[in-house]
Design a protein around this motif. Structure first.
Motif, PDB file in Angstrom:
ATOM      1  N   ARG A 183      -8.345  -0.056  11.565  1.00  0.00           N
ATOM      2  CA  ARG A 183      -9.204   1.507  11.408  1.00  0.00           C
ATOM      3  C   ARG A 183      -8.404   2.778  11.969  1.00  0.00           C
ATOM      4  NH1 ARG A 183     -13.862  -0.794  14.175  1.00  0.00           N
ATOM      5  NH2 ARG A 183     -12.920  -0.075  15.382  1.00  0.00           N
TER       6      ARG A 183
ATOM      7  N   GLU B 255     -14.605  -1.344   8.640  1.00  0.00           N
ATOM      8  CA  GLU B 255     -15.048   0.171   8.723  1.00  0.00           C
ATOM      9  C   GLU B 255     -16.314   0.455   8.757  1.00  0.00           C
ATOM     10  OE1 GLU B 255     -12.701   3.099   6.884  1.00  0.00           O
ATOM     11  OE2 GLU B 255     -12.720   1.222   5.272  1.00  0.00           O
TER      12      GLU B 255
ATOM     13  N   ARG C 256      -4.746   6.330   4.487  1.00  0.00           N
ATOM     14  CA  ARG C 256      -5.335   7.502   3.604  1.00  0.00           C
ATOM     15  C   ARG C 256      -5.307   9.225   3.902  1.00  0.00           C
ATOM     16  NH1 ARG C 256     -11.304   6.494   6.412  1.00  0.00           N
ATOM     17  NH2 ARG C 256     -11.283   4.456   4.579  1.00  0.00           N
TER      18      ARG C 256
ATOM     19  N   ARG D  29       0.635  -1.304   0.080  1.00  0.00           N
ATOM     20  CA  ARG D  29      -0.099   0.017   0.154  1.00  0.00           C
ATOM     21  C   ARG D  29       1.131   1.474  -0.072  1.00  0.00           C
ATOM     22  NH1 ARG D  29      -4.042  -2.424   4.077  1.00  0.00           N
ATOM     23  NH2 ARG D  29      -6.092  -2.456   2.702  1.00  0.00           N
TER      24      ARG D  29
ATOM     25  N   ILE E 194      -6.030   2.436   8.293  1.00  0.00           N
ATOM     26  CA  ILE E 194      -6.905   2.660   7.425  1.00  0.00           C
ATOM     27  C   ILE E 194      -6.767   3.884   7.673  1.00  0.00           C
ATOM     28  CG2 ILE E 194      -8.349   2.159   5.773  1.00  0.00           C
ATOM     29  CD1 ILE E 194      -9.586   0.135   7.319  1.00  0.00           C
TER      30      ILE E 194
END
Lengths: 373, 251
Positions: free
Chosen positions: A306, B67, A313, A42, A309
């Protein structure tokens, strides 16, 4: 028409095209596959301006050399396999510019704690025919990548269109770099078959150091250490679904941690599942490295995932800023994402040779146009 | 069977973004029906948090988007569906059986071990074929390899041990027997099953959606065909005109 961007000079023992895998088809027996270290993949994609799901080349242990056949911006993330460009060392976790004819080598781990798998990402992403929505190579099922196989000398690999141009010298911030090797602590959510192990076996599992065996591969990391016997030796269960990071304890009472190329179902008791944020460290652990397990709740492991992520982001890279607007865009207002920061840009063209003004987040700038650029 | 005799399903935590609903600890049609009934109910509910389902013999793995949902929310969601999705507990399951017909060329070069299986069972090869093709096999699940069906219901009279030394390469479409199981190799792979025939039908086609000709929870019927017919089907498969025959039968 696609033009090859890279030629494989030497693939080393195991180089494959990988993206984030092909979820959604496990009920048909199709493995998810994808990068073993999804975090490094990523970051590599984001560095070179790709969608994080882009395809990269996963190089295992070293022995690999590639030739750029057209100019490219690329980055090496994951393991430190002593990357050089035309014989000169280059930095990991940073964008680098290559000219046609440049040679990139990833020969051997820089040290015992360097990790096992490096990712070569390139602006535009490597292209290969997507199979069930993914370019990931699954060697066992001969799916994806180039004809479902490992890379071979003289393979030519094209890249996709560059949609977000970035400059060389763009770096992943220091605090986001993973620490591979050493004594790995992997957090484990107990279940789904933790009840097949009594308290002694469970205590052994959580209080012992396990050594990564050289029989490990992309399917699973095999560990050696104190035995974790199931109650009444019932290690075999009726085959059920398995998932990434699941820790199987087969009849020899030694743990196997399932990785990217795992099958979709399995018949061994699973004592727990490793939190995804820690699984990359396991995937990067070389034979001989030690792994210890620590309990975590499903809720806390979800929260860690989370957070990760969100981190990816909202990432903003160090180094030079850059951004482009593609094509003959006649709009006068743009929302630009440049290195993770948002910019609102409004362009007001001058009338009769007057100045062109760009208003960026409310501040006015005079735009100097350089013809031909 | 009367209401209330089903074992109480258990919801098991499976890492940070999956749950498993386990309906029992056996391989049997009733338990397997409950798995597919819940899978259908989860799909019908249209919950966007659900990422992927993996139905197996006696349990359903539910992957969710961490999520969008949490362990607690998903547990509640599944608990509600478990109660409402239980299949009929009458003696007869009323849902129709979907039976997919797979043409199989038995014996000879198509199934080199047919005579060994017949020898082991103490019968003629024709009898093995008639027994093997005379049963509808439940597809309990797909797994192990793309499109590999775990079938149930083989007649134990033709059960045969695996080869002592597995073959390096078993051709795609090979129909085999291992102990009391029968199955089909969807792609060429190493394997130790006794090969009794071959189907020209492709059990895994990554360019198709779904990539398999039949869904788990349905049934397979092997239909004996001649070498010539198998060739004809193979030609239709390769030019994309072959469709697997499916019939629906009352349960």
């Amino acid at each position: 028409m696609t033009v090859d961007a890279l030629r494989v000079v030497s693939p080393g023992p195991l180089s494959t095209i990988q993206d984030l895998g092909r979820p959604g088809y496990q009920r048909f027996g199709v493995s998810v596959s994808g990068a073993a270290d999804r975090y490094a993949l990523r970051l590599g994609n984001l560095l070179v301006g790709n969608d994080e799901r882009g395809a990269a080349i996963e190089v295992t242990i070293g022995g690999a050399e590639f030739e750029f056949t057209s100019p490219a911006i690329f980055a090496i993330t994951g393991a430190d396999l002593s990357p050089t460009l035309n014989g000169t060392s280059i930095a990991l976790w940073e964008t680098v510019s290559a000219a046609a004819g440049d040679r990139l080598s990833l020969m051997s781990p820089a040290g015992p704690d360097s990790g096992l798998r490096a990712y070569l990402s390139v602006s535009g992403g490597f292209d290969a025919p997507p199979v069930l929505g993914s370019r990931s190579t699954h060697i066992g099922a001969r799916l994806g990548g180039i004809e479902g196989r490992v890379l071979e000398p003289d393979d030519g690999i094209p890249t996709g269109p560059v949609t977000n141009a970035v400059r060389p010298g763009r770096r992943v911030p220091q605090d986001l770099l993973p620490q591979y090797g050493g004594d790995i602590v992997a957090r484990v959510v107990p279940g789904p078959q933790d009840d097949l192990f009594d308290s002694d076996a469970t205590a052994t599992f959580y209080n012992s150091a396990y050594t990564v065996s050289d029989k490990s591969d992309r399917v699973g990391s095999r560990l050696e250490g104190p035995q974790v016997p199931a109650i009444d030796g019932a290690h075999d269960i009726i085959s059920d679904g398995v998932l990434s990071g699941a820790i199987q304890i087969p009849g020899d009472a030694q743990p196997i941690i399932l990785l990217a190329d795992r099958q979709t179902t399995g018949g061994y008791a699973k004592i727990g599942v490793i939190a995804s944020v820690d699984l990359a460290l396991v995937a990067q652990a070389s034979p001989g490295a030690t792994v210890r397990f620590e309990r975590i709740s499903a809720e806390d492991a979800s929260a860690l995932a989370r957070d990760r992520i969100a981190t990816l982001r909202d990432i903003s890279f160090d180094g030079p800023a850059s951004g482009t607007v593609q094509g003959n865009d006649l709009r006068r207002e743009y929302d630009l994402q440049i290195d993770g920061s948002g910019y609102r840009v409004e362009i007001t063209s001058g009338v009769d040779g007057g100045q062109t003004i760009a208003r960026v987040n409310g501040v006015e700038y005079v735009v100097h146009v350089h013809p031909g650029e | 069977m009367t209401a209330g005799t089903h074992p109480e399903p258990r919801i098991l935590i499976c890492g940070e973004d999956a749950l498993v609903v386990e309906f029992g600890n056996g391989i049997d049609p009733v338990t397997n029906d409950r798995v597919y009934a819940l899978a259908a109910a989860v799909e019908a509910a249209g919950n966007i948090s659900v990422a992927e389902l993996i139905p197996t013999y006696r349990s359903l793995m539910v992957h969710y988007d961490l999520e969008l949902s949490s362990v607690e929310e998903m547990t509640g969601f599944l608990n509600d569906l478990i109660t409402s999705s239980e299949p009929s507990t009458d003696d007869q399951n009323n849902s129709p059986r979907r039976i997919y017909e797979l043409p199989v060329a038995y014996g000879g070069a198509h199934g080199e071990d047919l005579d060994d299986v017949a020898g082991h069972a103490g019968m003629m090869a024709d009898e093995v074929i008639s027994i093997h093709s005379g049963t509808d096999y439940r597809v309990y699940m797909l797994g192990f390899a793309p499109g590999f069906p775990y079938l149930g219901g083989m007649d134990e009279r033709i059960a045969t041990p695996r080869l002592a030394s597995p073959r390096v390469r078993v051709p795609a479409g090979s129909v085999g027997i291992a102990e009391t199981q029968t199955g089909v190799y969807p792609i060429a792979s190493p394997g130790g099953w006794r090969l009794i025939g071959n189907t020209p039908v492709s059990l895994f086609d990554p360019s198709a959606d779904p990539p398999v000709p039949f869904l788990p929870g349905s049934f397979i019927r092997f239909v004996p065909v001649s070498s010539e017919d198998a060739k004809r089907v193979a030609a239709q498969v390769s030019d994309g005109t072959y469709r697997v025959q499916m019939t629906e039968h009352e349960g």
